[in-house]
Design a protein around this motif. Structure first.
Motif, PDB file in Angstrom:
ATOM      1  N   GLN A 272      55.045  47.407  42.834  1.00  0.00           N
ATOM      2  CA  GLN A 272      53.791  47.411  43.581  1.00  0.00           C
ATOM      3  C   GLN A 272      52.580  47.230  42.676  1.00  0.00           C
ATOM      4  O   GLN A 272      51.540  46.735  43.121  1.00  0.00           O
ATOM      5  CB  GLN A 272      53.675  48.702  44.397  1.00  0.00           C
ATOM      6  N   TRP A 273      52.685  47.624  41.415  1.00  0.00           N
ATOM      7  CA  TRP A 273      51.568  47.383  40.497  1.00  0.00           C
ATOM      8  C   TRP A 273      51.371  45.885  40.317  1.00  0.00           C
ATOM      9  O   TRP A 273      50.242  45.393  40.305  1.00  0.00           O
ATOM     10  CB  TRP A 273      51.841  48.031  39.143  1.00  0.00           C
ATOM     11  N   ILE A 274      52.478  45.156  40.169  1.00  0.00           N
ATOM     12  CA  ILE A 274      52.385  43.703  40.029  1.00  0.00           C
ATOM     13  C   ILE A 274      51.772  43.077  41.284  1.00  0.00           C
ATOM     14  O   ILE A 274      50.911  42.197  41.202  1.00  0.00           O
ATOM     15  CB  ILE A 274      53.772  43.105  39.735  1.00  0.00           C
ATOM     16  N   VAL A 275      52.202  43.541  42.456  1.00  0.00           N
ATOM     17  CA  VAL A 275      51.646  43.020  43.706  1.00  0.00           C
ATOM     18  C   VAL A 275      50.145  43.253  43.761  1.00  0.00           C
ATOM     19  O   VAL A 275      49.360  42.347  44.079  1.00  0.00           O
ATOM     20  CB  VAL A 275      52.344  43.674  44.914  1.00  0.00           C
ATOM     21  N   GLU A 276      49.725  44.473  43.450  1.00  0.00           N
ATOM     22  CA  GLU A 276      48.308  44.832  43.564  1.00  0.00           C
ATOM     23  C   GLU A 276      47.437  44.128  42.540  1.00  0.00           C
ATOM     24  O   GLU A 276      46.332  43.674  42.853  1.00  0.00           O
ATOM     25  CB  GLU A 276      48.155  46.345  43.413  1.00  0.00           C
ATOM     26  N   HIS A 277      47.929  44.002  41.313  1.00  0.00           N
ATOM     27  CA  HIS A 277      47.081  43.501  40.235  1.00  0.00           C
ATOM     28  C   HIS A 277      47.273  42.023  39.921  1.00  0.00           C
ATOM     29  O   HIS A 277      46.405  41.429  39.269  1.00  0.00           O
ATOM     30  CB  HIS A 277      47.328  44.315  38.966  1.00  0.00           C
ATOM     31  N   ARG A 278      48.392  41.423  40.351  1.00  0.00           N
ATOM     32  CA  ARG A 278      48.647  40.030  39.982  1.00  0.00           C
ATOM     33  C   ARG A 278      48.811  39.093  41.180  1.00  0.00           C
ATOM     34  O   ARG A 278      48.531  37.902  41.064  1.00  0.00           O
ATOM     35  CB  ARG A 278      49.889  39.948  39.093  1.00  0.00           C
ATOM     36  N   HIS A 279      49.309  39.608  42.289  1.00  0.00           N
ATOM     37  CA  HIS A 279      49.569  38.743  43.444  1.00  0.00           C
ATOM     38  C   HIS A 279      48.429  38.762  44.464  1.00  0.00           C
ATOM     39  O   HIS A 279      47.953  37.710  44.885  1.00  0.00           O
ATOM     40  CB  HIS A 279      50.856  39.169  44.148  1.00  0.00           C
TER      41      HIS A 279
END
Length: 227
Positions: free
Chosen positions: A190-197
């Motif tokens: 979810q960190w990747i979703v929030e910060h990169r996607h």
């Protein structure tokens, strides 16, 4: 061979198997490596794998929207003609421009990374497979080491295929349907979703319905059974 047969209690592979696939001989190298891990483990010993993973229905066609407002939105010709892959220049590119560059650079342009540009929901989108979209999303922010990351493939197997291969080699997959966090699982960070996607890309099905983000990682717990 470094270790004697049946001499290891636990082996941990953290983000290494996609490297073996990418810089070795693909499936042949990964299967050989996993078979060697089985040989080294004592009966009841475990192999723990944490790595990247592909989506289950990876060959399904989807629509990928990439923002052209979060950086320079260069033409395809400008991107193709540009030779530099420096971090500073990559940072200036919009997500859309990075996608076009990725399609050109990924695996030395020898992987048949094909896509179509279409308009849906009054927005330009790319039509491609979910596996291709997941591969791009997993790499688009590696601006510090772009050229080396273009040599590596992340989404070659989905979670089901990983479990199938480990079972064929002789492992038993440890799963906990009542508490996934205590067993093998694929998940979306979810960190990747929030910060990169989020805000930079979105995936839609061909009917224009927004799709869930593909998994980003997996944890596999594989045990050598007691004969």
């Amino acid at each position: 061979r470094v270790f004697e047969p049946e001499s290891i209690d636990t082996t941990i592979c953290n983000s290494t198997l996609h490297e073996i696939w990418s810089y070795g001989d693909g499936e042949t190298s990964v299967r050989s490596y996993l078979a060697e891990k089985l040989r080294q483990l004592r009966p009841g010993g475990r192999l723990l794998i944490r790595d990247v993973v592909g989506p289950e229905d990876g060959e399904r066609e989807v629509l990928l929207w990439c923002s052209d407002k979060d950086g320079q939105n260069l033409s395809t010709a400008e991107i193709i003609q540009h030779k530099d892959r420096g971090t500073e220049w990559l940072h200036t590119l919009s997500t859309r421009s990075r996608f076009i560059l990725f399609a050109k650079d990924f695996l030395g342009s020898q992987n048949g990374f094909t896509f179509k540009e279409e308009s849906h929901l009054n927005r330009p989108m790319f039509r491609l497979t979910l596996r291709q979209a997941a591969e791009f999303l997993s790499k688009k922010d590696y601006t510090d080491n772009w050229s080396s990351e273009m040599n590596e493939e992340f989404c070659f197997w989905n979670f089901s295929k990983w479990k199938q291969v480990l079972t064929e080699i002789g492992f038993q997959i440890i799963e906990n349907p009542n508490n996934e966090a205590e067993g093998s699982r694929a998940y979306t960070n979810q960190w990747i979703v929030e910060h990169r996607h989020a805000g930079h890309a979105e995936i839609f099905d061909l009917d224009g319905q927004i799709s869930l983000w593909p998994p980003t990682n997996m944890v596999l717990i594989a045990e050598r059974t007691i004969d």
